[in-house]
Motif scaffolding. Structure first.
Motif, PDB file in Angstrom:
ATOM      1  N   ALA A  19      24.091 -25.547 -12.474  1.00  0.00           N
ATOM      2  CA  ALA A  19      25.371 -24.955 -12.763  1.00  0.00           C
ATOM      3  C   ALA A  19      24.972 -23.794 -13.999  1.00  0.00           C
ATOM      4  O   ALA A  19      24.252 -24.314 -14.937  1.00  0.00           O
ATOM      5  N   TYR A  20      25.484 -22.897 -13.956  1.00  0.00           N
ATOM      6  CA  TYR A  20      25.263 -21.819 -14.808  1.00  0.00           C
ATOM      7  C   TYR A  20      26.501 -21.155 -15.187  1.00  0.00           C
ATOM      8  O   TYR A  20      27.579 -21.098 -14.594  1.00  0.00           O
ATOM      9  N   ASP A  21      26.348 -20.495 -16.453  1.00  0.00           N
ATOM     10  CA  ASP A  21      27.850 -19.959 -17.114  1.00  0.00           C
ATOM     11  C   ASP A  21      27.703 -18.459 -17.025  1.00  0.00           C
ATOM     12  O   ASP A  21      28.719 -17.741 -16.869  1.00  0.00           O
ATOM     13  N   LEU A  22      26.210 -17.937 -16.831  1.00  0.00           N
ATOM     14  CA  LEU A  22      26.368 -16.340 -17.004  1.00  0.00           C
ATOM     15  C   LEU A  22      25.106 -15.848 -16.101  1.00  0.00           C
ATOM     16  O   LEU A  22      24.188 -16.794 -16.201  1.00  0.00           O
ATOM     17  N   ILE A  23      25.292 -15.006 -15.396  1.00  0.00           N
ATOM     18  CA  ILE A  23      24.075 -14.324 -14.751  1.00  0.00           C
ATOM     19  C   ILE A  23      23.899 -12.938 -15.117  1.00  0.00           C
ATOM     20  O   ILE A  23      25.098 -11.934 -15.096  1.00  0.00           O
ATOM     21  N   PHE A  24      22.813 -12.423 -15.377  1.00  0.00           N
ATOM     22  CA  PHE A  24      22.460 -11.218 -15.304  1.00  0.00           C
ATOM     23  C   PHE A  24      21.789 -10.629 -14.182  1.00  0.00           C
ATOM     24  O   PHE A  24      20.849 -11.283 -13.800  1.00  0.00           O
ATOM     25  N   LEU A  25      22.547  -9.711 -13.453  1.00  0.00           N
ATOM     26  CA  LEU A  25      21.962  -9.497 -12.142  1.00  0.00           C
ATOM     27  C   LEU A  25      21.714  -7.875 -11.931  1.00  0.00           C
ATOM     28  O   LEU A  25      22.523  -7.147 -12.388  1.00  0.00           O
ATOM     29  N   ASP A  26      20.248  -7.716 -11.830  1.00  0.00           N
ATOM     30  CA  ASP A  26      19.989  -6.418 -11.366  1.00  0.00           C
ATOM     31  C   ASP A  26      20.311  -6.082 -10.197  1.00  0.00           C
ATOM     32  O   ASP A  26      20.565  -6.600  -8.884  1.00  0.00           O
ATOM     33  N   ALA A  55      20.173   1.254 -13.430  1.00  0.00           N
ATOM     34  CA  ALA A  55      19.393   2.202 -14.055  1.00  0.00           C
ATOM     35  C   ALA A  55      20.125   3.278 -13.499  1.00  0.00           C
ATOM     36  O   ALA A  55      19.654   4.437 -13.894  1.00  0.00           O
ATOM     37  N   SER A  56      21.087   3.081 -12.522  1.00  0.00           N
ATOM     38  CA  SER A  56      21.848   4.358 -11.954  1.00  0.00           C
ATOM     39  C   SER A  56      22.506   5.146 -13.067  1.00  0.00           C
ATOM     40  O   SER A  56      23.270   4.689 -14.062  1.00  0.00           O
ATOM     41  N   ARG A  75      24.091  -0.138 -18.337  1.00  0.00           N
ATOM     42  CA  ARG A  75      23.444   0.845 -17.784  1.00  0.00           C
ATOM     43  C   ARG A  75      21.916   0.801 -18.447  1.00  0.00           C
ATOM     44  O   ARG A  75      21.914   0.886 -19.751  1.00  0.00           O
ATOM     45  N   LYS A  76      20.814   0.632 -17.785  1.00  0.00           N
ATOM     46  CA  LYS A  76      19.582   0.600 -18.440  1.00  0.00           C
ATOM     47  C   LYS A  76      19.276   1.991 -18.658  1.00  0.00           C
ATOM     48  O   LYS A  76      19.414   3.062 -17.785  1.00  0.00           O
ATOM     49  N   PRO A  77      18.433   2.357 -19.765  1.00  0.00           N
ATOM     50  CA  PRO A  77      18.318   1.311 -20.949  1.00  0.00           C
ATOM     51  C   PRO A  77      19.357   1.238 -21.832  1.00  0.00           C
ATOM     52  O   PRO A  77      20.166   2.087 -21.881  1.00  0.00           O
TER      53      PRO A  77
END
Length: 242
Positions: A19-26, A55-56, A75-77
């Motif tokens: 179980a996760y609380d947060l996801i960083f999704l590319d 990165a868009s 938005r990367k970077p």
């Protein structure tokens, strides 16, 4: 639990295990598109926080991500300050969403308990109404009570207070719902006792003496019709009062 995965299938496998609380999704992944994966994650867990990274340089990707269920995007970077702001915004939103869900669950449980209590109260109140009709030559009895809510303050009653003497009563307690139902039960019990070997007027005087101060303190009242039938003579004596 903190994990790093390099593709969508691995992410889905991890979600099935933990179980996760947060996801960083590319957005750009080697197997499943980030936006497709976003939809699949939302189907598994609706309240997990998801921050999409892209990165868009166009705003379209970010808009599509938000429409597909992302909580926010980077938005990367990106600068550390921007990362911290987005992280705080998302975690605050997830925390508030889960608190609201917990409150809704508590309210739903309280509502279920209240509905069950009201159903039991309605059953008790129905049982206080006469269950049979007197079998008296030359007389017919018929009655029906339909409360506006589960319980109410309207009721009827009949009972033989002495051999050959029947009391018939109609009472309407002010208001609706549980407060009126409580007063109804009290008034019924007092009338049933006071009407024994008393005229309707004398019985009403006993009731007023017993509960009049309570009704005044509660800013409430009841309208009453109490008739006493002498079966042998056919004489009806009654009192009509509020």
């Amino acid at each position: 639990v903190s994990d790093i995965v390099v593709n969508g299938e691995a992410a889905l496998a991890k979600l099935s295990e933990n179980a996760y609380d947060l996801i960083f999704l590319d957005v750009f992944l080697p197997d499943i598109g980030g936006l497709d994966l976003l939809g699949r994650i939302r189907a598994i867990d609706h309240d997990i926080g998801i921050i999409v990274m892209t990165a868009s340089s166009t705003a379209r990707t970010a808009i599509d991500a938000l429409r597909n269920g992302a909580d926010d995007y980077l938005r990367k970077p990106f600068e550390p300050e921007e990362f911290a702001a987005v992280l705080k915004r998302t975690t605050d939103r997830v925390r508030l969403t889960r608190q609201n869900a917990q409150l809704r669950a508590q309210l739903d449980e309280k509502r279920r308990v209240l509905e069950a209590d009201l159903a039991r109260a309605a059953k008790v109140q129905r049982s206080l109404l006469p269950q049979t009709y007197p079998d008296l030559p030359d007389y017919e009895f018929s009655a029906r009570c339909l409360p506006a809510r589960e319980v109410g303050g309207d009721f009827y009653d009949w009972f033989e207070s002495s051999p050959g003497v029947w009391n018939v009563m109609l009472v309407d307690v002010m208001g609706k719902g549980m407060p009126a139902a409580l007063l109804m039960a009290t008034i019924r019990a007092i009338f049933r006792t006071s009407a024994l070997n008393r005229s309707p007027g004398a019985a009403l005087a006993v009731v007023v003496g017993a509960i009049g101060d309570d009704l005044e303190r509660l800013d409430s009242f009841a309208t009453v019709f109490l008739a006493q039938l002498d079966v042998a003579s056919g004489v009806v004596t009654y009192v009509d009062a509020g």
